[in-house]
Motif scaffolding. Structure first.
Motif, short mmCIF file in Angstrom:
data_model
loop_
_atom_site.label_atom_id
_atom_site.label_comp_id
_atom_site.label_asym_id
_atom_site.label_seq_id
_atom_site.Cartn_x
_atom_site.Cartn_y
_atom_site.Cartn_z
N THR A 1 28.96 46.41 29.50
CA THR A 1 29.71 45.42 28.72
C THR A 1 30.97 46.04 28.11
O THR A 1 31.96 45.34 27.90
N ILE B 1 32.78 38.91 31.61
CA ILE B 1 31.94 38.91 32.80
C ILE B 1 31.90 37.48 33.34
O ILE B 1 31.53 36.55 32.63
N ASN C 1 31.32 36.92 27.19
CA ASN C 1 31.81 38.07 26.44
C ASN C 1 30.66 38.62 25.61
O ASN C 1 29.95 37.87 24.93
N TRP C 2 30.47 39.94 25.68
CA TRP C 2 29.38 40.60 24.95
C TRP C 2 29.97 41.59 23.95
O TRP C 2 30.78 42.43 24.31
N TRP D 1 26.61 37.22 22.19
CA TRP D 1 26.99 36.71 23.51
C TRP D 1 27.68 35.37 23.34
O TRP D 1 27.10 34.42 22.84
N TYR E 1 21.90 41.68 35.67
CA TYR E 1 21.44 42.68 34.71
C TYR E 1 20.54 43.71 35.40
O TYR E 1 19.76 43.37 36.29
#
Length: 246
Positions: free
Chosen positions: A149, A155, A171-172, A184, A236
């Motif tokens: 991230t 992403i 967005n993280w 998140w 992930y």
């Protein structure tokens, strides 16, 4: 715990994840682990819109689904008329009859954002398992996800379902180095005739874990690990753990 995927978000989630996840493969993965441990009765925590439920039902297995979102359960019931679904919280639930297999799917462990949440969840699972019961669950690997991230501030994911192109920009932001919590934020939109239409915005606080952390939580709550699987999913790096009551 946030009120996950209620209202129109449930339908958007369902549409996008039809492309993100091969549910036949997902069913085969979990069912193989269940059968390896002689599982007959199954509770799925985080059953969502009932995509795995559909496979368990088709194979005439004794299945119950539990989810925190009433909107997701409504879709699941429409999809699986003969399945039993419970609106409930994984941190505190009580089944009428104990089961010998409990799954936590879809990285739902990410919404257990403090240690009390995690311990309460494993305590509830322990109480609802038979004496030889197993728990199978996945979680996002903090050691790989947090650096990812940092290197990828936005992403993007795309999915096409029933002729509609869906997009999600995520967005993280890491908010706690102590227990690996992230904020998140996500924007969902469709594109038609080169026109972009925003259909939803979403925000959640989530947590990712190291393998050592999760091993210790299980030990402290009376579980013994049978198997650990390093598994890549659509977005992930995750671990899947199979554990039994000690």
């Amino acid at each position: 715990m946030t009120n996950l995927y209620d209202g129109k978000m449930a339908a958007i989630f369902d549409a996008m994840y039809q492309t993100f996840i091969d549910y036949d493969e997902e069913y085969n993965f979990y069912n193989t682990l269940i059968q390896e441990n002689n599982g007959k009765t199954i509770l799925e925590i985080g059953s969502g819109t009932g995509n795995l439920a559909k496979r368990f039902q088709e194979n005439k297995q004794e299945y119950i689904g539990l989810d925190y979102s009433k909107s997701m359960i409504a879709i699941a019931k429409e999809r699986n008329e003969n399945c039993h679904f419970i609106h409930g919280d994984m941190r505190d639930f009580q089944l009428e009859t104990s089961v010998d297999s409990i799954l936590i799917t879809g990285r739902s462990t990410s919404y257990l954002i403090n240690n009390e949440d995690i311990n309460n969840t494993f305590e509830s699972i322990y109480k609802n398992l038979t004496s030889s019961g197993i728990v199978i669950f996945d979680f996002i690997d903090a050691n790989r996800f947090i650096p990812y991230t940092k290197e990828n501030p936005i992403i993007k994911h795309q999915a096409k379902y029933e002729g509609i192109n869906y997009y999600r920009n995520s967005n993280w932001k890491t908010t706690s180095a102590e227990n690996f919590m992230l904020e998140w934020t996500a924007q969902y939109y469709t594109v038609k005739d080169d026109e972009q239409e925003i259909i939803a915005d979403d925000f959640s606080t989530v947590r990712v874990f190291t393998l050592n952390e999760m091993q210790l939580f299980l030990y402290l709550n009376g579980f013994e690990i049978i198997k650990t699987i390093d598994r890549k999913t659509y977005a992930y790096d995750t671990y899947v753990i199979v554990a039994c009551k000690k």
